[in-house]
Design a protein around this motif. Structure first.
Motif, mmCIF file in Angstrom:
data_model
loop_
_atom_site.group_PDB
_atom_site.id
_atom_site.type_symbol
_atom_site.label_atom_id
_atom_site.label_comp_id
_atom_site.label_asym_id
_atom_site.label_seq_id
_atom_site.Cartn_x
_atom_site.Cartn_y
_atom_site.Cartn_z
ATOM 1 N N ASP A 21 0.006 7.154 -6.499
ATOM 2 C CA ASP A 21 0.259 8.379 -5.747
ATOM 3 C C ASP A 21 1.217 8.150 -4.579
ATOM 4 O O ASP A 21 1.186 8.862 -3.576
ATOM 5 C CB ASP A 21 -1.058 8.981 -5.235
ATOM 6 C CG ASP A 21 -1.840 8.019 -4.350
ATOM 7 O OD1 ASP A 21 -1.409 6.856 -4.187
ATOM 8 O OD2 ASP A 21 -2.899 8.435 -3.830
ATOM 9 N N VAL A 29 -7.238 6.592 -3.968
ATOM 10 C CA VAL A 29 -5.987 6.771 -4.723
ATOM 11 C C VAL A 29 -6.222 7.772 -5.849
ATOM 12 O O VAL A 29 -7.245 7.728 -6.530
ATOM 13 C CB VAL A 29 -5.506 5.422 -5.297
ATOM 14 C CG1 VAL A 29 -4.264 5.617 -6.155
ATOM 15 C CG2 VAL A 29 -5.234 4.432 -4.164
ATOM 16 N N PRO A 45 0.750 2.015 -5.180
ATOM 17 C CA PRO A 45 -0.201 2.943 -5.799
ATOM 18 C C PRO A 45 0.483 4.062 -6.599
ATOM 19 O O PRO A 45 1.628 4.423 -6.348
ATOM 20 C CB PRO A 45 -0.968 3.515 -4.596
ATOM 21 C CG PRO A 45 -0.843 2.471 -3.542
ATOM 22 C CD PRO A 45 0.529 1.905 -3.724
ATOM 23 N N ARG A 85 0.824 -1.215 0.000
ATOM 24 C CA ARG A 85 0.000 0.000 0.000
ATOM 25 C C ARG A 85 0.853 1.258 0.000
ATOM 26 O O ARG A 85 0.415 2.309 -0.454
ATOM 27 C CB ARG A 85 -0.933 -0.007 1.223
ATOM 28 C CG ARG A 85 -2.096 -0.975 1.101
ATOM 29 C CD ARG A 85 -3.122 -0.733 2.192
ATOM 30 N NE ARG A 85 -2.607 -1.060 3.517
ATOM 31 C CZ ARG A 85 -2.702 -2.258 4.077
ATOM 32 N NH1 ARG A 85 -3.260 -3.264 3.405
ATOM 33 N NH2 ARG A 85 -2.237 -2.473 5.286
#
Length: 414
Positions: free
Chosen positions: A203, A244, A201, A197
């Motif tokens: 971002d 996200v 992602p 996590r």
């Protein structure tokens, strides 16, 4: 070429190690160190260096302590030789007299470390050796002179020119990812899913400094969240349920965790260069980023309150005010900010931007700061000026909001 060099070094090491070990099997590590300093052959020197490092690796703490005492007492400078060499240089300051003074002023243990470092993998072992030294020196302050020598050498070996900035992502080698989990020092990574996590992602970013002599060992790394706006709580950054966004939708880069990885490199600063390099790289990659901030812990707050016999208020606004006062006014005896994270970011040219109550609900966050966190702002137009004013006069740059909060707390204590 580096692969060939490593292969040849390994061949030479194996060839001469077997021939050298029987001759030295019954010799002490102190004698082996003296032999290494007296060795003129590269191959025999490599074999001796490997033997010393292997011998050290097998030692218990009591034996390591004796080894460091030997380095302290038996491999230091000779004051009389230094005085004589300085007299000779003052009487006739030329190349030879200056070299004589340099040779006299450098303790033999520095050259010993250089010679130990000639074998493959030795740099990491010497870093681990300094970690042992720092630990043992807590109860044996006389060993500090050895640490000064190692720190002097490491400051050269690990200067910015030798460091490589590498992105760390979900595709990075597994051994590097395992070390990110192990070395995370701010917000613990509980599982591989948790790590994913933080890295996978669109971002999210992570960057680390590596050294060519330790290519699989991060020296320091920073975790970055790309967001719209400045977050005021770490659970908003790390939540599994967060939305996200695309990297190009972000206007803010948030440095929410910076972890030093090698205890044997304590006191050798990488963070300043790391943050500035990451800011430059992200600005080039994502021109839409306008704001660069941290979301930082305040590890000294409750300790300082305890020392001053004060309590952290329950009411959120008053808690923010007390924290702002702490960040701007609490000092160490040397005049620097009491808080270690504040010293780091303010020394890098950041400003105290915002204070948030209820920002870290973790047990550690509650223990060290009552859950309060702070944003330090890295304004590229002000970094140099902030740094110069802080370094020269101890001036702390802060937003009007934080300054006003600190003033509220000051009035309540009058």
């Amino acid at each position: 070429m580096s692969v060939l060099a490593d292969l040849l070094a390994t061949v030479f090491e194996r060839r001469y190690r077997g021939a050298s070990e029987p001759d030295h099997k019954n010799r002490s590590i102190e004698d082996l160190c003296r032999d290494l300093l007296g060795s003129s052959g590269e191959v025999s020197g490599m074999a001796l260096a490997r033997l010393i490092l292997d011998r050290y690796a097998g030692m218990a703490d009591a034996e390591k302590l004796e080894f460091f005492r030997f380095l302290t007492e038996g491999m230091g400078v000779d004051p009389e030789s230094v005085r004589n060499a300085l007299d000779a240089f003052e009487a006739g300051p030329d190349r030879d007299s200056y070299r004589g003074f340099m040779d006299a002023a450098e303790p033999p243990r520095q050259e010993l470390a250089r010679r130990l470092n000639q074998v493959p993998g030795a740099t990491a072992q010497l870093v681990a050796m300094r970690a042992d030294l720092l630990r043992l020196a807590r109860d044996n302050p006389a060993l500090a002179v050895v640490d000064l020598d190692l720190k002097h050498l490491f400051s050269s070996w690990f200067n910015r020119g030798f460091l490589v900035l590498r992105p760390i992502n979900w595709s990075s080698p597994a051994d590097v990812l395992e070390k990110i989990i192990a070395y995370e020092a701010v917000h613990a990574i509980d599982s591989w899913d948790d790590l994913r996590r933080r890295l996978a992602p669109k971002d999210r970013r992570c960057f680390g400094f590596f050294h060519p002599a330790m290519p699989d060992e991060p020296l320091i790394f920073v975790e970055v969240a790309l967001s719209r706006g400045i977050p005021g709580a770490i659970h908003d950054v790390l939540s599994e349920e967060r939305a996200v966004i695309g990297a190009h939708e972000a206007d803010t880069a948030v440095f929410y965790s910076i972890s030093n990885c090698q205890s044997g490199l304590a006191g050798i600063s990488f963070g300043n260069s790391l943050i500035k390099q990451v800011v430059a790289d992200l600005s080039q990659e994502l021109p839409g980023l306008k704001t660069f901030v941290t979301l930082s812990p305040i590890p000294g707050l409750t300790r300082w309150l305890s020392e001053t016999r004060a309590m952290l208020p329950e009411e959120a606004e008053t808690r923010r005010a007390v924290t702002a006062h702490y960040l701007l006014k609490a000092k160490r005896p040397d005049g620097g900010p009491y808080d270690p994270v504040a010293r780091f970011h303010l020394g890098n040219g950041a400003s105290v931007h915002a204070v948030h109550a209820g920002a870290d609900l973790s047990p550690n966050g509650q223990k060290q700061s009552g859950g309060v966190m702070v944003n330090y702002l890295y304004d590229r137009a002000q970094i140099s000026q902030n740094h110069e004013r802080f370094a020269g006069a101890g001036v702390i740059a802060a937003s009007a909001e934080v300054t006003a909060l600190a003033a509220i707390a000051a009035k309540k204590t009058e």
